[in-house]
Design a protein around this motif. Structure first.
Motif, short mmCIF file in Angstrom:
data_model
loop_
_atom_site.label_atom_id
_atom_site.label_comp_id
_atom_site.label_asym_id
_atom_site.label_seq_id
_atom_site.Cartn_x
_atom_site.Cartn_y
_atom_site.Cartn_z
N SER A 283 1.04 11.85 3.06
CA SER A 283 1.43 10.57 3.65
C SER A 283 0.28 9.59 3.48
O SER A 283 -0.84 9.97 3.10
CB SER A 283 1.74 10.74 5.14
OG SER A 283 0.54 11.03 5.86
N PHE A 284 0.54 8.32 3.73
CA PHE A 284 -0.52 7.31 3.61
C PHE A 284 -1.67 7.66 4.55
O PHE A 284 -1.49 7.83 5.75
CB PHE A 284 0.04 5.92 3.95
CG PHE A 284 -0.95 4.82 3.68
CD1 PHE A 284 -1.05 4.27 2.42
CD2 PHE A 284 -1.79 4.35 4.68
CE1 PHE A 284 -1.98 3.27 2.15
CE2 PHE A 284 -2.71 3.36 4.43
CZ PHE A 284 -2.81 2.81 3.16
N GLN B 212 1.23 4.04 -2.96
CA GLN B 212 0.82 5.41 -2.66
C GLN B 212 1.98 6.39 -2.83
O GLN B 212 1.79 7.50 -3.35
CB GLN B 212 0.26 5.49 -1.24
CG GLN B 212 -0.42 6.82 -0.91
CD GLN B 212 0.50 7.79 -0.19
OE1 GLN B 212 1.54 7.39 0.31
NE2 GLN B 212 0.13 9.05 -0.15
N ASN B 213 3.18 6.02 -2.43
CA ASN B 213 4.34 6.87 -2.68
C ASN B 213 4.52 7.10 -4.18
O ASN B 213 4.92 8.18 -4.62
CB ASN B 213 5.61 6.25 -2.09
CG ASN B 213 5.70 6.42 -0.57
OD1 ASN B 213 5.23 7.42 -0.03
ND2 ASN B 213 6.30 5.46 0.11
N HIS C 109 2.12 7.21 10.04
CA HIS C 109 2.48 6.62 8.75
C HIS C 109 3.43 7.53 7.97
O HIS C 109 4.28 7.04 7.22
CB HIS C 109 1.23 6.34 7.93
CG HIS C 109 0.27 5.37 8.55
ND1 HIS C 109 0.67 4.47 9.51
CD2 HIS C 109 -1.05 5.15 8.33
CE1 HIS C 109 -0.38 3.74 9.88
NE2 HIS C 109 -1.42 4.13 9.18
N PHE D 299 6.62 5.63 6.88
CA PHE D 299 6.58 5.09 5.52
C PHE D 299 6.76 6.12 4.41
O PHE D 299 6.92 5.73 3.25
CB PHE D 299 5.25 4.37 5.28
CG PHE D 299 4.93 3.31 6.30
CD1 PHE D 299 5.71 2.16 6.40
CD2 PHE D 299 3.85 3.46 7.16
CE1 PHE D 299 5.42 1.20 7.34
CE2 PHE D 299 3.55 2.49 8.10
CZ PHE D 299 4.34 1.35 8.20
N MET D 300 6.72 7.41 4.72
CA MET D 300 6.72 8.42 3.67
C MET D 300 8.07 8.52 2.98
O MET D 300 9.11 8.61 3.61
CB MET D 300 6.37 9.78 4.26
CG MET D 300 6.28 10.90 3.25
SD MET D 300 4.87 10.68 2.17
CE MET D 300 5.17 11.97 0.95
N TYR E 275 0.82 -1.21 0.00
CA TYR E 275 0.00 0.00 0.00
C TYR E 275 0.86 1.27 0.00
O TYR E 275 0.59 2.22 -0.75
CB TYR E 275 -0.93 0.03 1.21
CG TYR E 275 -1.88 -1.13 1.34
CD1 TYR E 275 -2.13 -2.00 0.26
CD2 TYR E 275 -2.55 -1.37 2.54
CE1 TYR E 275 -3.01 -3.07 0.39
CE2 TYR E 275 -3.45 -2.43 2.68
CZ TYR E 275 -3.66 -3.27 1.60
OH TYR E 275 -4.54 -4.32 1.74
N THR E 276 1.86 1.30 0.86
CA THR E 276 2.68 2.51 0.97
C THR E 276 3.57 2.68 -0.27
O THR E 276 3.81 3.80 -0.71
CB THR E 276 3.54 2.48 2.24
OG1 THR E 276 4.33 1.29 2.27
CG2 THR E 276 2.66 2.51 3.48
#
Length: 457
Positions: free
Chosen positions: A299-300, A272-273, A306, A310-311, A268-269
């Protein structure tokens, strides 16, 4: 038989140049070449992507050769021919291949785009306000219960003391759904509202909001979403390309897998990134002022934890033109849950049974400090694109703590150099976020506006 000296006029012509071949990179630029001659000379150039000054002269001089940027995916060559009497010399001009630009690209233009970083620009934005539940309403501008947005409303927001407006937009109003062609009339309507904001001397942010939830961050959806995201943002960017740096673009909103509020999977991350990168690349591909525009990525699920975990900030062709966006509605039971009996918050709460038991003032300080440490202190400004607390008029004491919450949360964001944007959905009754009467611009909650703008009142 006697010998006589030849006069200077009878001296054989001479013509020498300092370089027979010059190579430029794709950006082009200016170079100089020396001519050694004892007479008049002229110059001819074979292509118009380079120019020479002067094109004629007498005796020894320096030539200035200027080459334009190469926007082609192929290298190119040209000849610069010098003639002096019966003599001629040729300079080979070569240029490396440039990046292949699309047909809609125009060269970067910094006119009215100040030479300031996103961090400096964010420092000018003050406290922002959201025009929620209007232009992002599925089914039309008034489909979610708000009236048509007027200049009167936006002027009232300015008069109240807000200095920036976030305009959520659903762009999926297509004249051709097969290639995501946005209806020109809808682009013009969004532009009209943007102009309300800019004409009131405020910053404006437009995004692609929920828009029906098509932006799912999964491998299965990735290719289709990227194609749609790119196509839509190119159209938006072209439409607004001539606006100055008081207009910002925000790529997405709360991108997440629908219904999954847990810790995101790596899939997912990662996806999305990638959506953030697609957005940045699409805007920059249009050139003009968009080559310098300040852009906002998310960000997510616009979640602070997150973001820290994860960003990955996208790569950008220009330095210091990116901002980060997160949202804040902690604790959920107080700020967002209409069904929760929680009515108190913060250090002034006097009944633990009426609090959420988490998400208090220390929690807020800690969350915002994370964003300052991981982003602001590294030169990346942070927009808190949404925050607030719903009204709970059915709970007797909630209004006291709601006012306190908005004051403390806003000030804590400002203390950590974050840019707050209050979420206003237009509904001023029970379980609403509205601060203004959308029909006439009157303030429905002057005390809350005062608490949101402590430096104004």
């Amino acid at each position: 038989m006697g010998w006589a000296c030849k006069s200077a006029e009878e001296e054989p012509a001479k013509l020498h140049i300092s370089s027979m071949e010059i190579v430029w990179d794709e950006e082009g630029g200016e170079r100089e070449v020396s001519i050694t001659s004892n007479g008049p000379w002229t110059i001819a150039v074979s292509d118009d992507w380079l120019s020479v000054t002067p094109l004629s002269g007498q005796g020894s001089q320096c030539l200035s050769i200027t080459v334009l940027a190469n926007t082609s995916s192929e290298g190119r060559e040209a000849a610069i021919t010098l003639r002096a009497g019966s003599l001629h010399r040729t300079i080979k001009a070569k240029q490396l291949a440039g990046e292949s630009f699309p047909a809609y690209y125009i060269p970067a233009d910094q006119t009215d785009m100040r030479q300031i970083s996103s961090l400096e620009l964010a420092g000018e934005m003050g406290v922002g306000w959201n025009l929620g539940n209007s232009l992002e309403a599925i089914g039309g501008e008034t489909a979610w219960g708000n009236p048509v947005v007027t200049k009167q409303l936006i002027d009232a927001v300015k008069t109240a003391g807000f200095t920036a407006v976030r305009i959520p937009v659903a762009w999926s109003k297509f004249t051709d759904e097969s290639n995501f062609t946005i209806d020109p009339l809808w682009k013009e309507r969004v532009e009209e509202v943007v102009n309300y904001v800019l004409d009131s001397d405020m910053y404006a942010i437009i995004n692609i909001h929920w828009d029906g939830g098509w932006m799912q961050p999964t491998y299965a959806a990735e290719a289709a979403v990227n194609a749609r995201l790119e196509a839509m943002w190119i159209q938006i960017a072209l439409h607004f390309r001539d606006y100055d740096d008081h207009l910002l673009f925000a790529g997405t909103n709360e991108v997440m897998v629908e219904g999954d509020y847990g810790t995101p999977k790596p899939e997912y991350t990662e996806v999305q990134n990638g959506y953030n990168q697609t957005f940045v690349d699409a805007i920059r591909s249009t050139g003009g002022r968009n080559a310098h525009r300040h852009l906002i990525v998310q960000s997510f699920n616009t979640n602070i934890d997150h973001a820290v975990e994860f960003m990955e900030m996208p790569e950008d062709m220009i330095a210091d033109r990116l901002m980060m966006e997160v949202h804040y509605y902690d604790p959920f039971e107080f700020a967002l849950d209409a069904d929760s009996p929680v009515s108190q918050w913060g250090n002034i709460a006097d009944d633990p049974t009426k609090t959420a038991g988490w998400g208090g003032e220390a929690h807020a300080v800690g969350q915002f400090q994370k964003m300052k440490t991981h982003f602001v202190d590294k030169g990346i400004p942070v927009i808190v694109g949404e925050y607030g607390a719903i009204s709970k008029t059915n709970l007797e004491d909630h209004s006291i703590y709601r006012a306190y919450y908005l004051e403390k949360i806003t000030q804590t964001m400002l203390d950590q150099s974050l840019v707050p944007f209050y979420w206003d959905n237009g509904h001023t009754g029970n379980h609403g976020f509205g601060l203004f009467n959308r029909k006439n611009g009157h303030q429905a909650y002057p005390n809350l506006i005062e608490n949101l703008l402590p430096n104004i009142y």
